[in-house]
Design an enzyme around this catalytic site. Structure first.
Site, PDB file in Angstrom:
ATOM      1  N   CYS A 151      43.984   0.806 -22.150  1.00 15.42           N
ATOM      2  CA  CYS A 151      45.296   0.231 -22.452  1.00 15.42           C
ATOM      3  C   CYS A 151      45.317  -0.338 -23.880  1.00 15.42           C
ATOM      4  O   CYS A 151      45.337   0.428 -24.835  1.00 15.42           O
ATOM      5  CB  CYS A 151      45.681  -0.810 -21.404  1.00 15.42           C
ATOM      6  SG  CYS A 151      47.474  -1.080 -21.322  1.00 15.42           S
ATOM      7  N   HIS A 169      45.322   1.822 -16.412  1.00 18.17           N
ATOM      8  CA  HIS A 169      44.194   0.974 -15.993  1.00 18.17           C
ATOM      9  C   HIS A 169      43.398   1.675 -14.883  1.00 18.17           C
ATOM     10  O   HIS A 169      43.787   1.631 -13.714  1.00 18.17           O
ATOM     11  CB  HIS A 169      44.708  -0.380 -15.492  1.00 18.17           C
ATOM     12  CG  HIS A 169      45.159  -1.284 -16.589  1.00 18.17           C
ATOM     13  ND1 HIS A 169      44.299  -2.098 -17.280  1.00 18.17           N
ATOM     14  CD2 HIS A 169      46.386  -1.472 -17.142  1.00 18.17           C
ATOM     15  CE1 HIS A 169      44.971  -2.770 -18.199  1.00 18.17           C
ATOM     16  NE2 HIS A 169      46.231  -2.412 -18.141  1.00 18.17           N
ATOM     17  N   GLU A 197      40.609   0.727 -13.663  1.00 17.53           N
ATOM     18  CA  GLU A 197      39.811  -0.236 -12.904  1.00 17.53           C
ATOM     19  C   GLU A 197      40.530  -0.808 -11.694  1.00 17.53           C
ATOM     20  O   GLU A 197      39.886  -1.413 -10.831  1.00 17.53           O
ATOM     21  CB  GLU A 197      39.351  -1.381 -13.823  1.00 17.53           C
ATOM     22  CG  GLU A 197      40.454  -2.318 -14.298  1.00 17.53           C
ATOM     23  CD  GLU A 197      41.159  -1.868 -15.571  1.00 17.53           C
ATOM     24  OE1 GLU A 197      41.700  -2.718 -16.290  1.00 17.53           O
ATOM     25  OE2 GLU A 197      41.173  -0.644 -15.834  1.00 17.53           O
ATOM     26  N   SER A 254      24.952 -26.693  -1.582  1.00 17.45           N
ATOM     27  CA  SER A 254      26.263 -26.951  -0.981  1.00 17.45           C
ATOM     28  C   SER A 254      26.395 -26.372   0.424  1.00 17.45           C
ATOM     29  O   SER A 254      27.363 -26.648   1.115  1.00 17.45           O
ATOM     30  CB  SER A 254      27.354 -26.336  -1.861  1.00 17.45           C
ATOM     31  OG  SER A 254      27.259 -24.912  -1.835  1.00 17.45           O
ATOM     32  N   GLY A 255      25.419 -25.543   0.820  1.00 17.14           N
ATOM     33  CA  GLY A 255      25.561 -24.841   2.091  1.00 17.14           C
ATOM     34  C   GLY A 255      26.259 -23.512   1.936  1.00 17.14           C
ATOM     35  O   GLY A 255      26.386 -22.746   2.890  1.00 17.14           O
ATOM     36  N   GLY A 256      26.727 -23.213   0.711  1.00 18.63           N
ATOM     37  CA  GLY A 256      27.418 -21.955   0.459  1.00 18.63           C
ATOM     38  C   GLY A 256      26.473 -20.830   0.104  1.00 18.63           C
ATOM     39  O   GLY A 256      25.260 -21.014  -0.043  1.00 18.63           O
ATOM     40  N   VAL A 257      27.044 -19.640  -0.044  1.00 17.79           N
ATOM     41  CA  VAL A 257      26.259 -18.440  -0.330  1.00 17.79           C
ATOM     42  C   VAL A 257      25.543 -18.560  -1.675  1.00 17.79           C
ATOM     43  O   VAL A 257      24.341 -18.299  -1.784  1.00 17.79           O
ATOM     44  CB  VAL A 257      27.175 -17.193  -0.327  1.00 17.79           C
ATOM     45  CG1 VAL A 257      26.398 -15.950  -0.750  1.00 17.79           C
ATOM     46  CG2 VAL A 257      27.780 -16.985   1.048  1.00 17.79           C
ATOM     47  N   ASP A 258      26.280 -18.968  -2.711  1.00 13.93           N
ATOM     48  CA  ASP A 258      25.727 -18.951  -4.066  1.00 13.93           C
ATOM     49  C   ASP A 258      24.512 -19.870  -4.205  1.00 13.93           C
ATOM     50  O   ASP A 258      23.457 -19.457  -4.694  1.00 13.93           O
ATOM     51  CB  ASP A 258      26.796 -19.356  -5.091  1.00 13.93           C
ATOM     52  CG  ASP A 258      28.018 -18.451  -5.042  1.00 13.93           C
ATOM     53  OD1 ASP A 258      27.883 -17.314  -4.577  1.00 13.93           O
ATOM     54  OD2 ASP A 258      29.105 -18.892  -5.448  1.00 13.93           O
ATOM     55  N   SER A 259      24.667 -21.127  -3.798  1.00 16.36           N
ATOM     56  CA  SER A 259      23.560 -22.061  -3.988  1.00 16.36           C
ATOM     57  C   SER A 259      22.369 -21.701  -3.097  1.00 16.36           C
ATOM     58  O   SER A 259      21.217 -21.878  -3.489  1.00 16.36           O
ATOM     59  CB  SER A 259      24.011 -23.504  -3.726  1.00 16.36           C
ATOM     60  OG  SER A 259      24.343 -23.713  -2.372  1.00 16.36           O
TER      61      SER A 259
END
Length: 511
Positions: A78, A169, A171, A223-228
Protein backbone atom coordinates in the site's frame (compact mmCIF):
# COMPACT_ATOMS: atom_id res chain seq x y z
CA UNK A 1 19.12 -16.85 12.36
CA UNK A 2 17.59 -15.56 9.12
CA UNK A 3 15.25 -12.62 9.51
CA UNK A 4 12.98 -10.18 7.72
CA UNK A 5 12.75 -6.49 8.70
CA UNK A 6 9.38 -4.72 8.50
CA UNK A 7 9.64 -0.93 8.32
CA UNK A 8 6.59 0.53 10.05
CA UNK A 9 5.10 3.68 8.54
CA UNK A 10 2.23 3.75 11.04
CA UNK A 11 -0.24 1.27 9.55
CA UNK A 12 -2.83 -0.33 11.81
CA UNK A 13 -2.02 -3.62 10.03
CA UNK A 14 1.76 -3.73 10.55
CA UNK A 15 1.55 -6.35 13.31
CA UNK A 16 -0.55 -8.53 11.00
CA UNK A 17 2.29 -8.56 8.45
CA UNK A 18 4.66 -9.76 11.15
CA UNK A 19 2.24 -12.47 12.23
CA UNK A 20 1.98 -13.85 8.68
CA UNK A 21 5.78 -13.91 8.35
CA UNK A 22 6.16 -15.65 11.73
CA UNK A 23 3.48 -18.22 10.80
CA UNK A 24 5.74 -19.18 7.91
CA UNK A 25 8.48 -20.00 10.49
CA UNK A 26 10.54 -17.00 9.45
CA UNK A 27 11.72 -14.64 12.19
CA UNK A 28 10.95 -10.96 11.66
CA UNK A 29 11.21 -7.67 13.52
CA UNK A 30 9.22 -4.45 13.21
CA UNK A 31 11.18 -1.20 13.42
CA UNK A 32 10.05 2.42 12.89
CA UNK A 33 10.69 3.59 9.32
CA UNK A 34 13.25 6.16 10.51
CA UNK A 35 15.41 3.56 12.30
CA UNK A 36 18.53 2.36 10.48
CA UNK A 37 18.26 -1.12 9.01
CA UNK A 38 20.76 -3.33 10.88
CA UNK A 39 23.75 -4.55 8.91
CA UNK A 40 23.11 -8.26 9.35
CA UNK A 41 24.29 -11.06 7.09
CA UNK A 42 21.19 -13.03 8.09
CA UNK A 43 18.76 -10.33 6.90
CA UNK A 44 16.95 -11.83 3.90
CA UNK A 45 14.52 -9.07 2.90
CA UNK A 46 12.65 -5.88 3.84
CA UNK A 47 8.91 -5.17 3.87
CA UNK A 48 7.59 -1.59 3.75
CA UNK A 49 4.26 -1.31 5.59
CA UNK A 50 1.19 0.74 4.83
CA UNK A 51 0.48 4.13 6.41
CA UNK A 52 -2.40 6.57 7.02
CA UNK A 53 -0.19 9.24 5.37
CA UNK A 54 0.05 10.21 1.71
CA UNK A 55 3.48 10.05 0.09
CA UNK A 56 2.67 13.41 -1.53
CA UNK A 57 2.41 15.22 1.80
CA UNK A 58 5.34 17.51 2.73
CA UNK A 59 5.84 15.69 6.04
CA UNK A 60 5.25 12.19 4.66
CA UNK A 61 7.43 9.45 6.22
CA UNK A 62 10.28 8.67 3.84
CA UNK A 63 13.02 6.07 3.37
CA UNK A 64 15.52 5.53 0.58
CA UNK A 65 13.85 2.61 -1.20
CA UNK A 66 16.54 2.42 -3.87
CA UNK A 67 19.22 2.22 -1.17
CA UNK A 68 17.34 -0.62 0.57
CA UNK A 69 16.78 -2.51 -2.69
CA UNK A 70 20.49 -2.24 -3.49
CA UNK A 71 21.05 -4.64 -0.56
CA UNK A 72 17.84 -6.63 0.00
CA UNK A 73 14.73 -7.89 -1.81
CA UNK A 74 11.95 -5.43 -0.99
CA UNK A 75 8.15 -5.64 -0.77
CA UNK A 76 6.07 -2.46 -0.51
CA UNK A 77 2.50 -2.79 0.77
CA UNK A 78 0.00 0.00 0.00
CA UNK A 79 1.87 3.14 1.16
CA UNK A 80 5.14 1.24 0.78
CA UNK A 81 4.24 0.50 -2.85
CA UNK A 82 3.17 4.09 -3.53
CA UNK A 83 6.37 5.47 -1.99
CA UNK A 84 8.44 3.06 -4.09
CA UNK A 85 6.67 4.02 -7.32
CA UNK A 86 7.04 7.74 -6.63
CA UNK A 87 10.74 7.55 -5.72
CA UNK A 88 11.50 5.75 -8.97
CA UNK A 89 9.69 8.45 -10.98
CA UNK A 90 6.10 7.17 -11.15
CA UNK A 91 2.94 9.21 -10.55
CA UNK A 92 0.92 8.80 -7.34
CA UNK A 93 -2.24 10.88 -6.94
CA UNK A 94 -5.54 10.99 -5.08
CA UNK A 95 -7.98 8.33 -6.19
CA UNK A 96 -11.23 9.51 -7.72
CA UNK A 97 -12.84 7.99 -4.64
CA UNK A 98 -11.42 6.39 -1.52
CA UNK A 99 -11.02 2.69 -2.23
CA UNK A 100 -11.86 0.56 0.78
CA UNK A 101 -13.03 -3.03 0.95
CA UNK A 102 -13.11 -6.10 -1.25
CA UNK A 103 -11.78 -6.08 -4.80
CA UNK A 104 -10.64 -8.73 -7.28
CA UNK A 105 -7.04 -8.88 -8.43
CA UNK A 106 -6.23 -10.16 -11.91
CA UNK A 107 -2.63 -11.14 -12.60
CA UNK A 108 -1.02 -10.18 -15.91
CA UNK A 109 2.05 -12.35 -15.38
CA UNK A 110 1.24 -15.55 -13.48
CA UNK A 111 4.68 -16.99 -14.23
CA UNK A 112 6.36 -14.54 -11.86
CA UNK A 113 7.61 -16.34 -8.70
CA UNK A 114 5.81 -13.80 -6.51
CA UNK A 115 2.45 -14.91 -7.97
CA UNK A 116 3.16 -18.66 -7.81
CA UNK A 117 -0.05 -20.62 -7.12
CA UNK A 118 -2.30 -17.52 -6.93
CA UNK A 119 -5.82 -17.88 -8.40
CA UNK A 120 -6.83 -15.58 -11.23
CA UNK A 121 -8.78 -13.56 -10.21
CA UNK A 122 -8.38 -13.58 -6.43
CA UNK A 123 -10.12 -11.53 -3.73
CA UNK A 124 -8.03 -8.78 -2.09
CA UNK A 125 -8.64 -6.01 0.46
CA UNK A 126 -8.18 -2.32 -0.39
CA UNK A 127 -7.66 0.53 2.08
CA UNK A 128 -6.21 3.67 0.51
CA UNK A 129 -7.03 7.15 -0.79
CA UNK A 130 -4.03 7.49 -3.16
CA UNK A 131 -3.38 5.36 -6.24
CA UNK A 132 -0.40 4.68 -8.46
CA UNK A 133 -1.45 6.28 -11.74
CA UNK A 134 1.60 5.29 -13.79
CA UNK A 135 4.86 3.39 -13.33
CA UNK A 136 8.30 4.63 -14.35
CA UNK A 137 10.78 2.78 -16.54
CA UNK A 138 12.21 -0.17 -14.65
CA UNK A 139 8.96 -1.08 -12.90
CA UNK A 140 6.35 -3.25 -14.64
CA UNK A 141 2.72 -4.05 -13.87
CA UNK A 142 2.02 -7.52 -12.46
CA UNK A 143 -1.74 -7.15 -12.03
CA UNK A 144 -4.80 -4.94 -11.86
CA UNK A 145 -8.24 -4.73 -10.24
CA UNK A 146 -11.46 -3.50 -11.79
CA UNK A 147 -10.72 0.06 -10.62
CA UNK A 148 -6.92 0.18 -10.20
CA UNK A 149 -4.57 0.00 -13.19
CA UNK A 150 -1.52 -0.76 -11.02
CA UNK A 151 -2.55 -3.19 -8.25
CA UNK A 152 0.83 -4.98 -8.23
CA UNK A 153 4.20 -4.36 -9.80
CA UNK A 154 7.77 -5.64 -9.84
CA UNK A 155 11.13 -4.14 -10.71
CA UNK A 156 13.16 -4.94 -13.81
CA UNK A 157 16.41 -3.26 -12.80
CA UNK A 158 19.62 -5.31 -13.10
CA UNK A 159 21.54 -3.28 -10.49
CA UNK A 160 18.99 -3.83 -7.69
CA UNK A 161 17.55 -6.78 -5.78
CA UNK A 162 13.94 -7.66 -6.69
CA UNK A 163 11.32 -5.05 -5.72
CA UNK A 164 7.62 -5.85 -5.49
CA UNK A 165 4.70 -3.56 -4.70
CA UNK A 166 1.07 -4.26 -3.80
CA UNK A 167 -1.64 -1.58 -3.74
CA UNK A 168 -3.81 -3.85 -1.52
CA UNK A 169 -3.22 -5.42 1.93
CA UNK A 170 -2.23 -9.11 1.63
CA UNK A 171 -1.82 -9.42 5.42
CA UNK A 172 -5.52 -9.06 6.29
CA UNK A 173 -8.01 -11.91 6.46
CA UNK A 174 -10.15 -10.61 3.57
CA UNK A 175 -7.28 -11.00 1.07
CA UNK A 176 -8.00 -14.68 0.63
CA UNK A 177 -4.60 -15.61 -0.83
CA UNK A 178 -2.64 -12.81 0.78
CA UNK A 179 -0.66 -15.13 3.05
CA UNK A 180 0.40 -17.10 -0.02
CA UNK A 181 1.71 -13.89 -1.62
CA UNK A 182 3.77 -13.06 1.46
CA UNK A 183 5.06 -16.63 1.64
CA UNK A 184 6.06 -16.38 -2.03
CA UNK A 185 8.03 -13.25 -1.21
CA UNK A 186 9.73 -15.05 1.69
CA UNK A 187 10.56 -18.33 -0.03
CA UNK A 188 10.61 -17.66 -3.78
CA UNK A 189 12.08 -14.14 -3.73
CA UNK A 190 14.11 -13.95 -0.48
CA UNK A 191 15.09 -17.66 -0.41
CA UNK A 192 14.20 -18.06 3.27
CA UNK A 193 14.48 -21.55 4.76
CA UNK A 194 11.61 -21.26 7.29
CA UNK A 195 13.44 -22.92 10.18
CA UNK A 196 12.30 -20.69 13.06
CA UNK A 197 10.32 -23.18 15.23
CA UNK A 198 9.32 -23.42 18.89
CA UNK A 199 12.07 -25.93 19.67
CA UNK A 200 14.61 -23.74 17.86
CA UNK A 201 13.49 -20.70 19.87
CA UNK A 202 13.69 -22.51 23.23
CA UNK A 203 17.21 -23.81 22.57
CA UNK A 204 18.43 -20.38 21.49
CA UNK A 205 16.75 -18.35 24.23
CA UNK A 206 17.79 -20.68 27.08
CA UNK A 207 21.41 -20.53 25.95
CA UNK A 208 21.13 -16.74 25.58
CA UNK A 209 19.66 -16.46 29.11
CA UNK A 210 22.52 -18.54 30.56
CA UNK A 211 25.04 -16.23 28.94
CA UNK A 212 23.16 -13.09 29.99
CA UNK A 213 22.51 -14.10 33.62
CA UNK A 214 25.39 -16.41 34.47
CA UNK A 215 25.32 -17.31 38.17
CA UNK A 216 23.38 -14.15 39.14
CA UNK A 217 19.91 -14.14 40.68
CA UNK A 218 16.64 -13.02 39.06
CA UNK A 219 13.45 -11.79 40.73
CA UNK A 220 10.17 -11.83 38.83
CA UNK A 221 6.62 -10.76 39.52
CA UNK A 222 4.19 -13.43 38.27
CA UNK A 223 0.57 -12.77 37.40
CA UNK A 224 -0.79 -16.26 36.82
CA UNK A 225 -1.14 -15.44 33.12
CA UNK A 226 0.33 -17.17 30.09
CA UNK A 227 3.10 -14.64 29.41
CA UNK A 228 4.66 -14.46 32.86
CA UNK A 229 4.36 -18.23 33.38
CA UNK A 230 6.08 -19.09 30.09
CA UNK A 231 8.77 -16.44 30.70
CA UNK A 232 9.43 -17.78 34.22
CA UNK A 233 9.62 -21.36 32.94
CA UNK A 234 12.23 -20.39 30.33
CA UNK A 235 14.30 -18.50 32.89
CA UNK A 236 13.98 -21.43 35.32
CA UNK A 237 15.14 -23.80 32.58
CA UNK A 238 18.23 -21.62 32.18
CA UNK A 239 19.16 -20.86 35.82
CA UNK A 240 17.03 -23.12 38.05
CA UNK A 241 16.57 -22.02 41.68
CA UNK A 242 18.31 -18.70 41.03
CA UNK A 243 14.93 -17.45 39.83
CA UNK A 244 12.74 -16.06 42.63
CA UNK A 245 9.11 -15.57 41.71
CA UNK A 246 6.63 -13.34 43.57
CA UNK A 247 2.90 -13.87 42.95
CA UNK A 248 0.81 -11.08 44.47
CA UNK A 249 -2.86 -11.53 45.33
CA UNK A 250 -4.12 -8.02 44.60
CA UNK A 251 -7.70 -8.87 45.52
CA UNK A 252 -8.70 -8.46 41.87
CA UNK A 253 -8.07 -12.01 40.63
CA UNK A 254 -10.73 -14.45 39.48
CA UNK A 255 -12.40 -16.75 42.01
CA UNK A 256 -9.93 -19.25 43.56
CA UNK A 257 -7.23 -18.10 41.13
CA UNK A 258 -4.55 -17.38 43.73
CA UNK A 259 -4.56 -20.91 45.18
CA UNK A 260 -4.96 -22.65 41.83
CA UNK A 261 -2.09 -20.80 40.17
CA UNK A 262 0.27 -21.37 43.10
CA UNK A 263 -0.50 -25.08 42.70
CA UNK A 264 0.48 -24.96 39.02
CA UNK A 265 3.72 -23.13 39.82
CA UNK A 266 4.59 -25.84 42.35
CA UNK A 267 3.83 -28.51 39.75
CA UNK A 268 6.21 -26.78 37.30
CA UNK A 269 8.95 -26.70 39.94
CA UNK A 270 9.11 -22.90 40.02
CA UNK A 271 10.41 -21.15 43.11
CA UNK A 272 7.44 -18.80 43.80
CA UNK A 273 6.26 -17.00 46.93
CA UNK A 274 2.56 -16.08 47.21
CA UNK A 275 1.79 -12.72 48.86
CA UNK A 276 -1.68 -11.80 50.16
CA UNK A 277 -1.88 -8.02 49.57
CA UNK A 278 -5.63 -7.63 49.06
CA UNK A 279 -6.15 -5.05 51.81
CA UNK A 280 -3.26 -2.92 50.56
CA UNK A 281 -4.80 -2.72 47.08
CA UNK A 282 -8.33 -2.00 48.34
CA UNK A 283 -6.96 0.86 50.47
CA UNK A 284 -5.10 2.36 47.51
CA UNK A 285 -8.21 2.07 45.30
CA UNK A 286 -10.60 3.72 47.77
CA UNK A 287 -12.33 6.67 46.14
CA UNK A 288 -10.86 6.00 42.68
CA UNK A 289 -13.49 6.04 39.93
CA UNK A 290 -11.84 6.89 36.60
CA UNK A 291 -10.32 3.94 34.66
CA UNK A 292 -6.84 5.42 34.27
CA UNK A 293 -6.81 6.46 37.94
CA UNK A 294 -7.53 2.88 38.91
CA UNK A 295 -4.91 1.45 36.51
CA UNK A 296 -2.25 3.75 37.93
CA UNK A 297 -3.27 3.00 41.54
CA UNK A 298 -3.11 -0.76 40.87
CA UNK A 299 0.26 -0.43 39.13
CA UNK A 300 1.70 1.72 41.93
CA UNK A 301 0.38 -0.65 44.62
CA UNK A 302 1.91 -3.63 42.84
CA UNK A 303 5.30 -1.91 42.64
CA UNK A 304 5.15 -1.10 46.37
CA UNK A 305 4.36 -4.70 47.32
CA UNK A 306 6.82 -6.19 44.84
CA UNK A 307 9.58 -3.78 45.87
CA UNK A 308 9.10 -4.64 49.54
CA UNK A 309 9.22 -8.39 48.85
CA UNK A 310 12.16 -8.13 46.46
CA UNK A 311 14.23 -6.21 49.01
CA UNK A 312 13.91 -9.15 51.38
CA UNK A 313 15.99 -11.15 48.89
CA UNK A 314 19.75 -10.75 48.68
CA UNK A 315 22.12 -10.45 45.72
CA UNK A 316 19.42 -9.87 43.09
CA UNK A 317 20.86 -8.57 39.79
CA UNK A 318 18.05 -9.04 37.26
CA UNK A 319 14.31 -8.42 36.96
CA UNK A 320 12.37 -10.92 34.85
CA UNK A 321 9.34 -9.77 32.89
CA UNK A 322 6.75 -11.40 30.64
CA UNK A 323 6.84 -8.58 28.10
CA UNK A 324 5.68 -9.75 24.66
CA UNK A 325 6.14 -8.18 21.24
CA UNK A 326 2.85 -6.20 21.03
CA UNK A 327 3.78 -4.52 24.35
CA UNK A 328 7.10 -3.47 22.84
CA UNK A 329 5.66 -2.27 19.53
CA UNK A 330 2.82 -0.32 21.11
CA UNK A 331 5.28 1.42 23.44
CA UNK A 332 7.37 2.72 20.51
CA UNK A 333 5.65 5.39 18.43
CA UNK A 334 6.39 5.69 14.72
CA UNK A 335 5.88 9.46 14.67
CA UNK A 336 6.69 10.68 18.18
CA UNK A 337 4.23 10.62 21.09
CA UNK A 338 1.16 8.54 20.33
CA UNK A 339 -2.30 8.53 21.84
CA UNK A 340 -2.54 6.36 24.94
CA UNK A 341 -5.61 4.12 24.73
CA UNK A 342 -4.66 2.38 27.95
CA UNK A 343 -1.46 2.25 29.94
CA UNK A 344 0.62 -0.92 29.65
CA UNK A 345 1.56 -2.76 32.82
CA UNK A 346 4.58 -4.57 31.38
CA UNK A 347 6.70 -1.91 29.70
CA UNK A 348 8.04 0.79 32.03
CA UNK A 349 6.88 1.79 35.50
CA UNK A 350 9.71 -0.03 37.32
CA UNK A 351 10.93 1.32 40.66
CA UNK A 352 14.17 3.21 40.01
CA UNK A 353 15.54 2.24 43.43
CA UNK A 354 15.79 -1.42 42.35
CA UNK A 355 18.51 -0.72 39.75
CA UNK A 356 18.06 -4.13 38.13
CA UNK A 357 18.81 -5.23 34.60
CA UNK A 358 15.85 -6.57 32.62
CA UNK A 359 15.40 -10.15 31.45
CA UNK A 360 12.57 -10.45 28.89
CA UNK A 361 12.75 -13.82 27.12
CA UNK A 362 9.41 -13.36 25.29
CA UNK A 363 10.12 -9.86 24.02
CA UNK A 364 10.13 -11.01 20.40
CA UNK A 365 6.96 -13.17 20.49
CA UNK A 366 3.26 -12.72 19.79
CA UNK A 367 0.67 -14.25 22.13
CA UNK A 368 -0.04 -17.33 20.01
CA UNK A 369 3.71 -17.96 19.70
CA UNK A 370 4.03 -17.74 23.50
CA UNK A 371 1.36 -20.45 23.81
CA UNK A 372 3.21 -22.70 21.37
CA UNK A 373 6.45 -22.24 23.32
CA UNK A 374 4.56 -23.02 26.55
CA UNK A 375 3.18 -26.24 25.09
CA UNK A 376 6.69 -27.26 24.02
CA UNK A 377 7.83 -26.60 27.62
CA UNK A 378 5.10 -28.85 29.06
CA UNK A 379 3.04 -26.13 30.76
CA UNK A 380 -0.52 -27.42 31.46
CA UNK A 381 -3.00 -26.74 28.66
CA UNK A 382 -5.55 -25.32 31.12
CA UNK A 383 -3.21 -22.45 31.90
CA UNK A 384 -1.90 -21.97 28.37
CA UNK A 385 -5.33 -21.86 26.79
CA UNK A 386 -6.91 -19.50 29.30
CA UNK A 387 -8.46 -16.39 27.87
CA UNK A 388 -6.40 -13.18 28.13
CA UNK A 389 -6.96 -11.41 31.44
CA UNK A 390 -6.18 -7.73 31.95
CA UNK A 391 -3.17 -6.75 34.06
CA UNK A 392 -5.35 -4.68 36.45
CA UNK A 393 -7.66 -7.71 36.77
CA UNK A 394 -11.24 -7.18 37.89
CA UNK A 395 -10.29 -3.61 38.78
CA UNK A 396 -11.22 -2.53 35.25
CA UNK A 397 -14.25 -4.81 35.06
CA UNK A 398 -15.88 -3.03 37.99
CA UNK A 399 -17.06 0.29 36.64
CA UNK A 400 -16.76 3.01 39.25
CA UNK A 401 -15.26 2.64 42.71
CA UNK A 402 -13.89 -0.75 43.79
CA UNK A 403 -14.84 -2.34 47.09
CA UNK A 404 -14.22 -5.80 48.50
CA UNK A 405 -17.96 -6.57 48.35
CA UNK A 406 -18.15 -5.63 44.67
CA UNK A 407 -15.13 -7.81 43.89
CA UNK A 408 -16.77 -10.79 45.62
CA UNK A 409 -19.99 -10.16 43.68
CA UNK A 410 -18.18 -10.01 40.34
CA UNK A 411 -16.01 -13.05 41.09
CA UNK A 412 -19.12 -15.17 41.68
CA UNK A 413 -20.92 -13.94 38.55
CA UNK A 414 -17.83 -14.35 36.37
CA UNK A 415 -17.21 -17.83 37.78
CA UNK A 416 -20.68 -18.87 36.63
CA UNK A 417 -20.19 -17.40 33.14
CA UNK A 418 -16.74 -18.94 32.52
CA UNK A 419 -17.74 -22.36 33.93
CA UNK A 420 -20.82 -22.44 31.71
CA UNK A 421 -18.68 -21.62 28.66
CA UNK A 422 -16.37 -24.51 29.55
CA UNK A 423 -19.09 -27.04 30.35
CA UNK A 424 -20.89 -26.35 27.04
CA UNK A 425 -17.71 -26.48 24.93
CA UNK A 426 -17.95 -22.80 23.97
CA UNK A 427 -14.91 -21.59 25.92
CA UNK A 428 -12.37 -22.25 23.17
CA UNK A 429 -14.66 -20.85 20.47
CA UNK A 430 -14.19 -17.33 21.81
CA UNK A 431 -10.98 -15.31 22.16
CA UNK A 432 -11.86 -13.68 25.46
CA UNK A 433 -14.83 -13.60 27.81
CA UNK A 434 -15.53 -11.82 31.05
CA UNK A 435 -18.18 -10.22 33.20
CA UNK A 436 -18.48 -6.49 33.95
CA UNK A 437 -20.12 -5.13 37.09
CA UNK A 438 -21.97 -1.96 36.13
CA UNK A 439 -22.57 1.03 38.42
CA UNK A 440 -26.27 0.59 37.78
CA UNK A 441 -29.00 -0.79 40.00
CA UNK A 442 -32.43 -1.70 38.77
CA UNK A 443 -35.74 -2.90 40.18
CA UNK A 444 -36.50 -6.59 40.03
CA UNK A 445 -38.92 -9.11 41.49
CA UNK A 446 -37.90 -12.36 43.21
CA UNK A 447 -40.80 -14.36 44.54
CA UNK A 448 -43.08 -11.84 46.23
CA UNK A 449 -40.21 -9.48 47.04
CA UNK A 450 -39.12 -6.35 45.22
CA UNK A 451 -35.32 -6.13 44.69
CA UNK A 452 -33.04 -3.24 43.82
CA UNK A 453 -29.73 -4.78 42.83
CA UNK A 454 -26.75 -4.57 40.48
CA UNK A 455 -26.55 -5.27 36.74
CA UNK A 456 -23.74 -7.27 35.11
CA UNK A 457 -22.79 -7.25 31.43
CA UNK A 458 -21.42 -10.40 29.81
CA UNK A 459 -18.70 -9.85 27.20
CA UNK A 460 -17.41 -12.50 24.77
CA UNK A 461 -15.48 -11.75 21.59
CA UNK A 462 -13.92 -13.60 18.69
CA UNK A 463 -10.53 -12.45 17.42
CA UNK A 464 -7.26 -13.61 15.91
CA UNK A 465 -4.91 -11.45 17.97
CA UNK A 466 -6.98 -8.99 20.00
CA UNK A 467 -6.17 -6.05 17.71
CA UNK A 468 -9.67 -6.21 16.28
CA UNK A 469 -12.56 -8.24 17.66
CA UNK A 470 -16.20 -9.08 16.96
CA UNK A 471 -18.79 -9.97 19.54
CA UNK A 472 -19.33 -13.71 19.84
CA UNK A 473 -22.69 -14.98 18.58
CA UNK A 474 -23.35 -17.20 21.59
CA UNK A 475 -26.58 -19.24 21.43
CA UNK A 476 -29.62 -17.55 22.98
CA UNK A 477 -30.35 -20.67 25.02
CA UNK A 478 -26.86 -20.50 26.52
CA UNK A 479 -27.21 -16.81 27.39
CA UNK A 480 -30.60 -17.50 28.98
CA UNK A 481 -29.15 -20.30 31.11
CA UNK A 482 -26.19 -18.15 32.24
CA UNK A 483 -28.49 -15.24 33.09
CA UNK A 484 -30.76 -17.47 35.17
CA UNK A 485 -27.83 -19.10 36.94
CA UNK A 486 -26.20 -15.77 37.86
CA UNK A 487 -29.44 -14.19 39.10
CA UNK A 488 -30.43 -17.27 41.09
CA UNK A 489 -26.99 -17.94 42.61
CA UNK A 490 -25.44 -14.50 43.13
CA UNK A 491 -27.33 -12.46 45.68
CA UNK A 492 -26.98 -8.78 44.77
CA UNK A 493 -27.43 -9.15 41.00
CA UNK A 494 -30.89 -9.12 39.44
CA UNK A 495 -30.20 -8.22 35.80
CA UNK A 496 -27.83 -9.58 33.11
CA UNK A 497 -27.16 -7.95 29.72
CA UNK A 498 -24.96 -9.05 26.78
CA UNK A 499 -22.50 -6.71 25.05
CA UNK A 500 -22.77 -6.81 21.23
CA UNK A 501 -20.13 -4.15 20.43
CA UNK A 502 -17.16 -4.84 18.16
CA UNK A 503 -13.59 -3.51 18.39
CA UNK A 504 -13.30 -0.93 16.93
CA UNK A 505 -15.13 1.24 17.86
CA UNK A 506 -15.44 -0.36 21.33
CA UNK A 507 -12.56 -2.00 23.21
CA UNK A 508 -12.63 -5.59 24.48
CA UNK A 509 -12.57 -4.48 28.11
CA UNK A 510 -14.96 -1.75 29.25
CA UNK A 511 -12.28 0.33 30.96
Amino acid sequence: MEKIIILDFGSQYTQLIARVVREANVYCEIIPYHSPIPDDINLKGVILSGSPASCNEPQAPMVDVKGIAARYPTLGICYGAQLTAKQFGGIVAKSDKREYGRAYFTAQNQSDPFLLGISNPTQVWMSHSDSIKSLPDGLEILGTTESIPVAAFRSNLPDLKPIYGLQFHPEVYHSTEGKKLIRNFLFEVCSCAGEWTSAHFITEVVESLRQQIGDKRVVMGLSGGVDSTVAATLIHKAIGKNLFGIFVDNGLLRKNEFEEVLGIYKQLGLNVKGVDAKEHFYTKLAGKVLPEEKRKAIGAAFIEVFDKEAHQLSDISFLGQGTIYPDVIESVSVNGPSVTIKSHHNVGGLPETMKLKLVEPLRSLFKDEVRRIGAELGIPADLLNRHPFPGPGLGIRILGEITEDKVALLQEADHVFINQLKSTGLYHEVWQAGTMLLPVKSVGVMGDERTYEFTVALRAVTSVDGMTADWAKLPFEFLADVSNEIINRVKGINRVVYDISSKPPATIEWE
